[in-house]
Write a protein that holds these residues in place. Sequence first.
Motif, mmCIF file in Angstrom:
data_model
loop_
_atom_site.group_PDB
_atom_site.id
_atom_site.type_symbol
_atom_site.label_atom_id
_atom_site.label_comp_id
_atom_site.label_asym_id
_atom_site.label_seq_id
_atom_site.Cartn_x
_atom_site.Cartn_y
_atom_site.Cartn_z
ATOM 1 N N GLU A 6 44.950 47.150 51.640
ATOM 2 C CA GLU A 6 44.250 47.762 50.519
ATOM 3 C C GLU A 6 45.157 48.761 49.799
ATOM 4 O O GLU A 6 46.050 49.360 50.403
ATOM 5 C CB GLU A 6 42.984 48.496 50.988
ATOM 6 C CG GLU A 6 41.965 47.651 51.715
ATOM 7 C CD GLU A 6 42.162 47.662 53.212
ATOM 8 O OE1 GLU A 6 41.181 47.414 53.945
ATOM 9 O OE2 GLU A 6 43.291 47.923 53.660
ATOM 10 N N ARG A 19 39.834 51.041 40.395
ATOM 11 C CA ARG A 19 39.914 49.683 40.920
ATOM 12 C C ARG A 19 40.765 49.692 42.175
ATOM 13 O O ARG A 19 41.923 50.127 42.139
ATOM 14 C CB ARG A 19 40.519 48.718 39.895
ATOM 15 C CG ARG A 19 40.411 47.260 40.338
ATOM 16 C CD ARG A 19 41.017 46.298 39.327
ATOM 17 N NE ARG A 19 42.462 46.297 39.364
ATOM 18 C CZ ARG A 19 43.213 45.367 38.785
ATOM 19 N NH1 ARG A 19 42.637 44.377 38.124
ATOM 20 N NH2 ARG A 19 44.519 45.450 38.835
ATOM 21 N N SER A 21 42.421 47.384 45.345
ATOM 22 C CA SER A 21 42.925 46.034 45.545
ATOM 23 C C SER A 21 43.069 45.734 47.028
ATOM 24 O O SER A 21 43.230 46.646 47.845
ATOM 25 C CB SER A 21 44.303 45.886 44.881
ATOM 26 O OG SER A 21 44.252 46.214 43.519
ATOM 27 N N CYS A 22 43.042 44.448 47.338
ATOM 28 C CA CYS A 22 43.273 43.997 48.703
ATOM 29 C C CYS A 22 44.155 42.766 48.631
ATOM 30 O O CYS A 22 43.707 41.704 48.175
ATOM 31 C CB CYS A 22 41.971 43.688 49.406
ATOM 32 S SG CYS A 22 42.154 42.930 51.033
ATOM 33 N N ARG A 72 38.747 38.153 42.047
ATOM 34 C CA ARG A 72 39.901 37.715 42.808
ATOM 35 C C ARG A 72 40.918 37.042 41.911
ATOM 36 O O ARG A 72 40.567 36.452 40.880
ATOM 37 C CB ARG A 72 39.488 36.779 43.934
ATOM 38 C CG ARG A 72 38.845 35.488 43.501
ATOM 39 C CD ARG A 72 38.399 34.714 44.731
ATOM 40 N NE ARG A 72 37.998 33.350 44.416
ATOM 41 C CZ ARG A 72 37.590 32.473 45.305
ATOM 42 N NH1 ARG A 72 37.538 32.804 46.573
ATOM 43 N NH2 ARG A 72 37.244 31.261 44.942
ATOM 44 N N THR A 78 45.085 38.158 45.968
ATOM 45 C CA THR A 78 44.583 39.528 45.892
ATOM 46 C C THR A 78 43.144 39.512 45.396
ATOM 47 O O THR A 78 42.794 38.721 44.510
ATOM 48 C CB THR A 78 45.444 40.373 44.941
ATOM 49 O OG1 THR A 78 46.792 40.383 45.419
ATOM 50 C CG2 THR A 78 44.945 41.814 44.876
ATOM 51 N N TYR A 80 39.909 42.262 44.160
ATOM 52 C CA TYR A 80 39.756 43.580 43.558
ATOM 53 C C TYR A 80 38.294 44.023 43.624
ATOM 54 O O TYR A 80 37.383 43.207 43.580
ATOM 55 C CB TYR A 80 40.178 43.552 42.091
ATOM 56 C CG TYR A 80 41.570 43.015 41.858
ATOM 57 C CD1 TYR A 80 41.769 41.678 41.533
ATOM 58 C CD2 TYR A 80 42.679 43.847 41.965
ATOM 59 C CE1 TYR A 80 43.037 41.181 41.321
ATOM 60 C CE2 TYR A 80 43.954 43.356 41.755
ATOM 61 C CZ TYR A 80 44.123 42.013 41.433
ATOM 62 O OH TYR A 80 45.385 41.531 41.226
ATOM 63 N N GLN A 82 36.313 46.539 41.294
ATOM 64 C CA GLN A 82 36.254 47.437 40.154
ATOM 65 C C GLN A 82 35.025 48.310 40.304
ATOM 66 O O GLN A 82 33.902 47.798 40.406
ATOM 67 C CB GLN A 82 36.182 46.643 38.848
ATOM 68 C CG GLN A 82 36.002 47.495 37.616
ATOM 69 C CD GLN A 82 37.220 48.342 37.295
ATOM 70 O OE1 GLN A 82 38.350 47.864 37.379
ATOM 71 N NE2 GLN A 82 37.015 49.607 36.925
#
Length: 127
Positions: A6, A19, A21-22, A72, A78, A80, A82
Amino acid sequence: QVQLVESGGGLVQPGGSLRVSCAYSGFSLNYYAIGWFRQAPGKEREGVSCIMRGDDTAYYADFVKGRFTFSRDNAKNTVYLQMNNLKPEDTAVYYCATDTAPFGCEHAIAVGSWDYWGQGTQVTVSS
């Protein structure tokens, strides 16, 4: 080897947006669900959102519906989250996780015992 990393957490004022992310590797979203969870200090971890394997439709917990959006980017491996109209009660460490979720997202989010987890990213909503 499954990995989830993350990023994107930080400090934001109430009403603001962020936002997270992963970035994931070692598995395919065609076969695994992926979800977001959060844990605030002194509280139990709770499920935020989830996308089922092979699907683009996200499930959201009631407390984030209309404010958070899960998306995604398959090309970047990745996903996300938001987060808009953030509230102080959204302050938590946010984690992404993956699991086969055989009984669907809503059940998997409620149970919370997913197979693989990232290390988390801190989101703080404060003025």
